[in-house]
Scaffold this active site. Structure first.
Site, PDB file in Angstrom:
ATOM      1  N   ASP A 166       0.822  -1.212   0.000  1.00 29.34           N
ATOM      2  CA  ASP A 166       0.000   0.000   0.000  1.00 29.34           C
ATOM      3  C   ASP A 166       0.854   1.261   0.000  1.00 29.34           C
ATOM      4  O   ASP A 166       0.368   2.349   0.342  1.00 29.34           O
ATOM      5  CB  ASP A 166      -0.918   0.024   1.233  1.00 29.34           C
ATOM      6  CG  ASP A 166      -2.248  -0.666   0.962  1.00 29.34           C
ATOM      7  OD1 ASP A 166      -2.441  -1.140  -0.162  1.00 29.34           O
ATOM      8  OD2 ASP A 166      -3.081  -0.733   1.885  1.00 29.34           O
ATOM      9  N   ASP A 225       3.657  -8.952   9.691  1.00 33.76           N
ATOM     10  CA  ASP A 225       3.865  -7.538   9.388  1.00 33.76           C
ATOM     11  C   ASP A 225       5.236  -7.354   8.768  1.00 33.76           C
ATOM     12  O   ASP A 225       6.091  -8.240   8.807  1.00 33.76           O
ATOM     13  CB  ASP A 225       3.735  -6.709  10.672  1.00 33.76           C
ATOM     14  CG  ASP A 225       2.285  -6.504  11.073  1.00 33.76           C
ATOM     15  OD1 ASP A 225       1.397  -6.825  10.262  1.00 33.76           O
ATOM     16  OD2 ASP A 225       2.036  -6.032  12.205  1.00 33.76           O
ATOM     17  N   ASP A 227       7.936  -5.899   9.505  1.00 34.03           N
ATOM     18  CA  ASP A 227       9.179  -5.981  10.275  1.00 34.03           C
ATOM     19  C   ASP A 227       9.344  -7.331  10.969  1.00 34.03           C
ATOM     20  O   ASP A 227      10.245  -7.480  11.799  1.00 34.03           O
ATOM     21  CB  ASP A 227       9.206  -4.864  11.326  1.00 34.03           C
ATOM     22  CG  ASP A 227       8.024  -4.940  12.282  1.00 34.03           C
ATOM     23  OD1 ASP A 227       6.891  -5.097  11.790  1.00 34.03           O
ATOM     24  OD2 ASP A 227       8.213  -4.821  13.502  1.00 34.03           O
ATOM     25  N   ASP A 319      -7.629  -7.139  13.700  1.00 32.49           N
ATOM     26  CA  ASP A 319      -7.223  -8.469  14.146  1.00 32.49           C
ATOM     27  C   ASP A 319      -8.075  -8.952  15.320  1.00 32.49           C
ATOM     28  O   ASP A 319      -8.554 -10.089  15.338  1.00 32.49           O
ATOM     29  CB  ASP A 319      -5.740  -8.473  14.519  1.00 32.49           C
ATOM     30  CG  ASP A 319      -5.351  -7.238  15.335  1.00 32.49           C
ATOM     31  OD1 ASP A 319      -6.245  -6.523  15.814  1.00 32.49           O
ATOM     32  OD2 ASP A 319      -4.132  -7.001  15.488  1.00 32.49           O
TER      33      ASP A 319
END
Length: 582
Positions: A166, A225, A227, A319
């Site tokens: 994105d 994610d 990282d 989530d």
């Protein structure tokens, strides 16, 4: 003549009356009487309004403190009992390797130290897994996260890696796309997906990713994610729970932090999150087969996501929203704490503050929106609904965030001005000490930092209570989503898989510089410092001074160091500074 004189007299009297009417007559004010009236009104307001309000806050705070104490003791008892009796996830659920020999003997090629398992007859025993990596301008960590996903041990024809980009920075977009193409040329089934807008943020990206045609063949989704760096055996250790237990919807793993020793801010975060994973997630998995999905480092059953209605972007905790809706359908969750996924903690206070706003506002807003659904649900037991409403939401997401500020940063300091309000010693010392000791069990190696950690958590309660109220009232910042800033500390760690350092990185020619020239901007005072903490810290120190001089309640030691903690954070002496701020 007499009549003429009488008329003249009337004119004189009229003129005199007019003159007195124009000239104000001084009125004497009895200042002593006014002061006495004001003092009486103040005493009445103090006796009838202020003191009862503060006393009510103290009583409510004591009640919520006891609730939190009982919850912490229960969680600790469950986890230590499970450890004592060897109550591991593998003993509670069916688990056995999925044709491990087929994976090792898949006849794949080895490139750059990475085994690319090819298609073989043995790979049919493996379910098709989709690995999703949502990204947004992840210049510092995109390469490590994609490389770690591509290194997962799983047959190449049974795994699809989906990078959901994105990014709004065209340079970063090009870099991520080139990285995906590089891995694709090595035989990895990786897809680079973009969309026209960022509607729904992360939830919108994940939802659109599931609409791709090739996803129909997938049974499970592993989410990371940008990282996060999973170990190569991540899927081999987690997917079997889903394969052999059709009632399990989610397998959640533990986070491991690569930059926890960078500064005190990251160390404090590690202490809080270690307790969350080691105790709260573990106890929820053991007792209720439910806990909140952490948004990453987990594996979902796609059919469970579809049963729950898919991803929903009505809150900033998509989530948790999905986890609650799935649990209300009777699905089970399992937490596997032995599987750890490396990740990066925000090391700047600004990034951490925005993250905590989202983590505090979102659950409160979700609680408001799902309260009726939980109460009316007929598919789960009464005890499951009670756990959701009381333990998970009210105590864990509402009371914990509001109590800390109201009690420790307002009620206790203000009580020094009211001799008639006496807080029992157990409520000021004993119960808070036990709660702190229970929470410190998550990081025994950091026990020497407990006092500083508690002071910092009290400071953060100022932002958490504002975020919680925002979520409950559904005000303008309720859907604020600021992506947590990452400084690339994950790149300083060892590679996610052996041999990754040997990978040759191709050169990229850019029409614009990778790092734009920084322009020195004039920083406004309220942007340079955290202006919310400074007045709060000043007021707490004033309360401490009053306690020393007049009240004599003995709270001044705590008030002085807590007020100082607010000032330290207010003047930005916490965390690191991003490169742009130096």
């Amino acid at each position: 003549l007499l009549a003429r004189r009488a008329g003249a007299g009337e004119e004189v009297m009229a003129a005199t009356a007019w003159l007195w009417a124009e000239v104000p007559v001084p009125v004497r004010v009895d200042l002593a009487a006014v002061a006495a009236q004001c003092a009486w009104a103040g005493q009445q307001a103090r006796a009838l309004l202020v003191v009862p309000t503060v006393r009510l806050l103290v009583l409510l705070s004591l009640a919520m403190t006891v609730m939190i104490l009982l919850e912490k003791l229960f969680v600790a008892a469950v986890c230590y009992a499970a450890k004592a009796f060897g109550h591991r996830p593998e003993s509670r659920y069916r688990w056995r390797p999925i044709a491990a020999s087929a994976c090792k003997a898949g006849g794949g090629d080895e490139e750059d130290g990475i085994v690319i398992v090819g298609s073989s007859s043995g790979s049919a025993a493996f379910p098709v897994v989709l690995v999703q990596i949502p990204m947004y301008n992840e210049r510092e960590v995109y390469k490590v996260s994609i490389g770690a996903a591509c290194a997962l041990e799983w047959p190449s024809d049974r795994m699809v890696i989906q990078v959901l980009d994105d990014s709004t920075d065209p340079v970063v977009k090009d870099l991520v796309k080139i990285e995906c193409q590089r891995w694709k040329s090595k035989g990895v089934n990786i897809r680079y997906e973009v969309r026209e807008n960022r509607k729904g943020y992360k939830a919108g990206a994940l939802k659109q990713g599931l609409m791709r045609d090739y996803v129909r063949e997938c049974e499970f989704i592993a989410m990371f994610d940008a990282d996060f760096q999973p170990e190569s055996d991540f899927l081999l250790r987690t997917v079997p729970f889903l394969v052999h237990n059709p009632d399990i919807a989610l397998v959640q793993t533990r986070w491991k932090f690569v930059n926890s020793d960078e500064c005190l801010l990251t160390r404090f975060q590690e202490m809080s999150l270690d307790y969350h994973f080691k105790f709260e997630q573990e106890a929820g998995s053991i007792v209720y087969s439910f806990f909140g999905f952490n948004g990453t480092a987990g594996v979902w059953r796609i059919s469970a996501i579809n049963d729950a209605g898919g991803w929903n972007d009505r809150t900033t905790v998509e989530d948790m929203d999905l986890a609650v809706r799935t649990a209300l359908l009777g699905w089970k969750f399992v937490y596997v704490g032995d599987v750890k996924v490396r990740s990066e903690l925000p090391s700047t206070f600004k990034a951490y503050r925005f993250q905590q706003h989202r983590w505090s506002c979102g659950p409160a807003n979700l609680f408001k929106k799902m309260l009726v659904d939980i109460l009316e649900n007929k598919k789960v037991s009464f005890w499951s609904k009670l756990h959701l409403l009381y333990d998970f939401f009210f105590v864990g997401k509402i009371a914990a965030h509001t109590l800390t500020f109201i009690y420790y940063c307002f009620a206790i300091p203000v009580s020094v001005f009211f001799p008639e309000i006496q807080i029992p010693l157990w409520g000021v010392v004993y119960v808070p000490t036990v709660i702190t000791l229970c929470k410190s069990l998550g990081s025994p190696s950091s026990f020497h930092l407990v006092i500083l950690w508690v002071l910092f958590e009290n400071v953060m309660s100022l932002h958490r209570i504002k975020a919680t109220i925002t979520g409950l009232l559904d005000t303008r910042r309720v859907n604020e989503w600021v992506v947590t800033e990452k400084l690339g500390d994950a790149n300083k760690t060892e590679p996610a898989m052996e041999g990754l350092d040997d990978v040759q990185v191709i050169d990229v020619e850019l029409s614009t510089p990778l790092v734009p020239k920084l322009e020195k901007r004039r920083t406004r005072l309220w942007d340079k410092y955290n202006c919310s903490e400074i007045p709060v810290g000043t007021c707490i120190i004033i309360c401490g001074c009053y306690d020393v001089l007049y009240a004599k309640k003995g709270y001044y030691i705590y008030l002085f160091i807590q007020g100082l903690a607010f000032l330290v954070v207010g003047f930005e002496y916490i965390g690191t500074r991003p490169p742009s701020a130096e």
